[in-house]
Design an enzyme around this catalytic site. Structure first.
Site, PDB file in Angstrom:
ATOM      1  N   LYS A 181     147.952  -0.329   3.823  1.00  0.00           N
ATOM      2  CA  LYS A 181     146.472  -0.269   3.900  1.00  0.00           C
ATOM      3  C   LYS A 181     145.992   0.286   2.560  1.00  0.00           C
ATOM      4  CE  LYS A 181     142.981   1.682   4.502  1.00  0.00           C
ATOM      5  NZ  LYS A 181     141.979   1.665   3.411  1.00  0.00           N
TER       6      LYS A 181
ATOM      7  N   GLU B  16     150.863  13.107  -0.271  1.00  0.00           N
ATOM      8  CA  GLU B  16     150.619  13.330  -1.708  1.00  0.00           C
ATOM      9  C   GLU B  16     149.116  13.506  -1.862  1.00  0.00           C
ATOM     10  OE1 GLU B  16     152.854  13.705  -3.951  1.00  0.00           O
ATOM     11  OE2 GLU B  16     154.625  12.948  -2.925  1.00  0.00           O
TER      12      GLU B  16
ATOM     13  N   CYS C  40     145.430  12.652 -10.174  1.00  0.00           N
ATOM     14  CA  CYS C  40     145.790  13.782  -9.289  1.00  0.00           C
ATOM     15  C   CYS C  40     146.417  14.925 -10.071  1.00  0.00           C
ATOM     16  CB  CYS C  40     146.715  13.315  -8.170  1.00  0.00           C
ATOM     17  SG  CYS C  40     148.201  12.517  -8.764  1.00  0.00           S
TER      18      CYS C  40
ATOM     19  N   GLU D  34     138.468  20.132  -6.395  1.00  0.00           N
ATOM     20  CA  GLU D  34     138.878  18.959  -7.177  1.00  0.00           C
ATOM     21  C   GLU D  34     137.647  18.098  -7.494  1.00  0.00           C
ATOM     22  OE1 GLU D  34     141.194  15.799  -5.293  1.00  0.00           O
ATOM     23  OE2 GLU D  34     142.533  15.791  -7.024  1.00  0.00           O
TER      24      GLU D  34
HETATM   25  P1  NAD Z   1     140.988   9.109   0.193  1.00  0.00           P
HETATM   26  O1  NAD Z   1     141.704  10.162   0.949  1.00  0.00           O
HETATM   27  O2  NAD Z   1     139.518   8.983   0.348  1.00  0.00           O
HETATM   28  O3  NAD Z   1     141.545   7.659   0.572  1.00  0.00           O
HETATM   29  C1  NAD Z   1     142.911   7.326   0.408  1.00  0.00           C
HETATM   30  C2  NAD Z   1     143.274   6.246   1.401  1.00  0.00           C
HETATM   31  O4  NAD Z   1     143.180   6.790   2.718  1.00  0.00           O
HETATM   32  C3  NAD Z   1     142.354   5.025   1.386  1.00  0.00           C
HETATM   33  O5  NAD Z   1     143.141   3.869   1.578  1.00  0.00           O
HETATM   34  C4  NAD Z   1     141.448   5.260   2.578  1.00  0.00           C
HETATM   35  O6  NAD Z   1     140.934   4.083   3.137  1.00  0.00           O
HETATM   36  C5  NAD Z   1     142.408   5.920   3.538  1.00  0.00           C
HETATM   37  N1  NAD Z   1     141.772   6.726   4.587  1.00  0.00           N
HETATM   38  C6  NAD Z   1     140.601   7.414   4.529  1.00  0.00           C
HETATM   39  N2  NAD Z   1     140.363   8.022   5.707  1.00  0.00           N
HETATM   40  C7  NAD Z   1     141.410   7.735   6.512  1.00  0.00           C
HETATM   41  C8  NAD Z   1     141.743   8.082   7.847  1.00  0.00           C
HETATM   42  N3  NAD Z   1     140.946   8.851   8.597  1.00  0.00           N
HETATM   43  N4  NAD Z   1     142.903   7.625   8.378  1.00  0.00           N
HETATM   44  C9  NAD Z   1     143.732   6.846   7.636  1.00  0.00           C
HETATM   45  N5  NAD Z   1     143.458   6.469   6.366  1.00  0.00           N
HETATM   46  C10 NAD Z   1     142.314   6.917   5.802  1.00  0.00           C
HETATM   47  O7  NAD Z   1     141.417   9.302  -1.318  1.00  0.00           O
HETATM   48  P2  NAD Z   1     140.857   8.530  -2.599  1.00  0.00           P
HETATM   49  O8  NAD Z   1     139.473   9.022  -2.833  1.00  0.00           O
HETATM   50  O9  NAD Z   1     141.122   7.075  -2.431  1.00  0.00           O
HETATM   51  O10 NAD Z   1     141.833   9.046  -3.749  1.00  0.00           O
HETATM   52  C11 NAD Z   1     141.607  10.173  -4.520  1.00  0.00           C
HETATM   53  C12 NAD Z   1     142.439  11.346  -4.014  1.00  0.00           C
HETATM   54  O11 NAD Z   1     143.827  11.011  -4.050  1.00  0.00           O
HETATM   55  C13 NAD Z   1     142.308  12.581  -4.884  1.00  0.00           C
HETATM   56  O12 NAD Z   1     142.190  13.717  -4.066  1.00  0.00           O
HETATM   57  C14 NAD Z   1     143.635  12.619  -5.654  1.00  0.00           C
HETATM   58  O13 NAD Z   1     144.023  13.881  -6.110  1.00  0.00           O
HETATM   59  C15 NAD Z   1     144.561  12.081  -4.624  1.00  0.00           C
HETATM   60  N6  NAD Z   1     145.790  11.572  -5.255  1.00  0.00           N
HETATM   61  C16 NAD Z   1     146.953  12.272  -5.078  1.00  0.00           C
HETATM   62  C17 NAD Z   1     148.124  11.839  -5.694  1.00  0.00           C
HETATM   63  C18 NAD Z   1     149.411  12.588  -5.507  1.00  0.00           C
HETATM   64  O14 NAD Z   1     150.443  12.002  -5.757  1.00  0.00           O
HETATM   65  N7  NAD Z   1     149.398  13.835  -5.095  1.00  0.00           N
HETATM   66  C19 NAD Z   1     148.099  10.688  -6.486  1.00  0.00           C
HETATM   67  C20 NAD Z   1     146.888  10.004  -6.640  1.00  0.00           C
HETATM   68  C21 NAD Z   1     145.730  10.454  -6.010  1.00  0.00           C
END
Ligand code: NAD
Length: 496
Positions: free
Chosen positions: A180, A255, A289, A387
């Site tokens: 997804k 992550e 991140c 963040e």
């Molecule tokens: P997000 O959490 O909004 O979304 C990530 C994914 O989760 C998307 O595909 C979204 O559709 C899905 N999602 C959202 N709500 C959900 C739910 N209730 N159930 C299941 N899936 C759901 O994150 P984002 O805004 O896309 O990405 C940015 C974030 O990702 C930042 O906080 C960044 O630090 C983090 N990040 C972490 C790493 C790491 O390796 N630690 C790497 C890259 C990004």
């Protein structure tokens, strides 16, 4: 791709590109213009059910589950070859979809291919168990078995590279996958689906369901057949996924977000520390991140360092992400742009001096935030604790090693950290004292694929990369106990 128009994005289920069961779609926008690029099929519970059923069938009854390892790895290597062939197209579409500069998406595409090659090598060399001789009575041994259907949920900040981090080890270890991808950056997941179709993987082994987190994402997390969820995204989303996965006892890998410190001691190689600090926050448009969003500079070198930072910020090339020379592009969407700009306003209210570079006038249609320094920041300000996920660096002064370690750790997150010093003892000491999953000493964020990637505290649970993904997440160790001689078995029911 013709004139920035891209074909509509469908779901990929059981080896076919299909519309969503309910026929719904949503618009995908270009962060550079905020114009629609194309329509994306909006998957829901029904589509997740179809994809999970196809993946379960492929795992249980298809050829994937019983395939010889060498044959499975031929598919994995083939995927890597095809990614390399399509690398320029992947880089172009990724840049169009996410606003990431093309020079950076080219590297991400290359890394995506390397992720598949790496896991092909790693699984062949390392996915083996151990044997334990127990005197001359038993031999006990372990084997590592794939889990079955795994759900992969990915973010928009480096979409292709991050999804290959998960898809490559999941498939190489013999699982089947439902992916997804983030709703804001759906294009590159479908390029991978096309590549996988071209590589002729058996139907159902790899599936993509586009859609929103609250619907498609939650349906995947709650599906009883899905054995595990590997998630990369925001900390709040991670918490919600863990709660939603609890009823079906999901194995999860998390992550999550970060607020990583970069520490510059007065004996550091200042020019190199400067290069690393600037790259570390302004690459990936600041949507990174592991970004060094908190930069701690020792008092004696602070003035010099800040002056050099100001000069760099003025010279960063803010531009069209499709141009080779662009260093900083637009943020992913208007919502995120508003979040980042509201943090910059908050920084002023909290007492920071905000120092910014320029966004060229002709770029006003895009979600551009200029490279930004928050000067005179204090670690306990909200802008230093939360963040922001944009091109915004807070600069904080420190005097002693003890003080800076305390401040670096005084934050909810614990993903990455960077230490710049020419005192070798201090470098190691500080690296060990900082509560984070990864620390770089006198180095920018470069990572060998054998090394674990991940965070502690609010930045995550578990590690990706290397053999960690194989042994700790995508397989189950199974212990087999075999008697090879006579041994005592209590005779209950024979002694009355
Ligand atoms: P997000 O959490 O909004 O979304 C990530 C994914 O989760 C998307 O595909 C979204 O559709 C899905 N999602 C959202 N709500 C959900 C739910 N209730 N159930 C299941 N899936 C759901 O994150 P984002 O805004 O896309 O990405 C940015 C974030 O990702 C930042 O906080 C960044 O630090 C983090 N990040 C972490 C790493 C790491 O390796 N630690 C790497 C890259 C990004």
């Amino acid at each position: 791709m013709v004139n920035n128009k891209v074909e509509d994005v469908k779901l990929y289920i059981n080896g076919e590109f299909v519309e969503a069961a309910g026929g719904d779609t949503f618009e995908n926008r270009n962060p550079f213009t905020n114009e629609a690029i194309n329509l994306v099929a909006k998957g829901n519970q029904d589509d997740i059910d179809l994809a999970v059923n196809a993946a379960e069938e492929a795992f249980r009854n298809g050829p994937w589950g019983s395939m010889k390892l060498t044959q499975r790895m031929k598919y994995i290597d083939k995927i890597a070859d095809l990614i390399e062939e399509e690398a320029e197209e992947i880089a172009l579409l990724e840049s169009l979809d996410s606003g990431l500069p093309i020079s950076q998406t080219r590297k991400m595409a290359a890394r995506g291919a390397e992720n598949f090659r790496f896991y092909s090598r790693m699984v062949q060399a390392r996915m083996h168990g151990d044997a334990y001789q127990v005197d001359d009575e038993f031999i006990n041994y372990t084997v590592y078995k794939p889990l079955g259907v795994v759900g992969l949920i990915t973010p928009w900040n480096a979409p292709f590279m991050l999804l290959t981090w998960k898809v490559a080890p999941a498939l190489a270890t013999g699982n089947t996958v439902v992916l997804k991808p983030a709703e804001l950056s759906p294009l590159s997941a479908n390029i991978l689906a096309k590549i996988i179709q071209k590589a002729e993987l058996p139907n159902g082994v790899f599936n993509v369901v586009h859609g929103f987190g609250e619907t498609a994402g939650e349906a995947l997390v709650q599906h009883p057949t899905v054995k595990a969820i590997s998630f990369t995204g925001e900390t709040t989303t991670g918490k919600r996924i863990m709660k939603n996965g609890a009823d079906s006892l999901k194995k999860t890998s998390m992550e999550l977000g970060g607020k990583s410190p970069l520490i510059v001691f007065d004996d550091a190689d200042i020019e190199q520390a400067l290069d690393a600090a600037v790259w570390g926050i302004f690459s990936f448009n600041g949507e990174r991140c592991t970004a060094n969003s908190r930069v701690f500079v020792q008092k004696d070198v602070k003035h010099k360092f800040v002056e050099a930072l100001k000069e760099r910020v003025q010279n960063i090339i803010v531009g069209d992400p499709s141009e080779d020379k662009t260093e900083l592009g637009p943020l992913i969407d208007k919502g995120h742009f508003q979040k980042v700009t509201s943090y910059i306003e908050l920084a002023k209210q909290e007492g920071c001096e905000v120092y910014q570079g320029e966004v060229p006038e002709q770029l006003t249609n895009g979600n551009y935030v200029p490279p930004t320094l928050l000067l005179h920041a204090k670690n306990d300000m909200r802008v230093c604790q939360e963040e922001i996920f944009g091109p915004v660096m807070a600069v904080i002064e420190f005097e002693s090693e003890e003080e800076v370690i305390k401040m670096a750790n005084d934050v909810a997150y614990g993903l990455a950290g960077y230490v710049w010093t020419n005192d070798i003892k201090r470098g190691h000491r500080v690296a060990q004292a900082i509560d984070s999953g990864m620390i770089w000493v006198n180095s920018q964020n470069v990572r060998d694929l054998r090394i674990p990637f991940g965070g502690m505290k609010a930045s995550g649970i578990g590690r990706e990369g290397g053999h960690f993904a194989i042994f700790e997440f995508y397989t189950e160790p199974k212990a087999i106990h075999v008697a090879i001689g006579d041994h005592h078995i209590p005779k209950f029911g024979k002694n009355k």
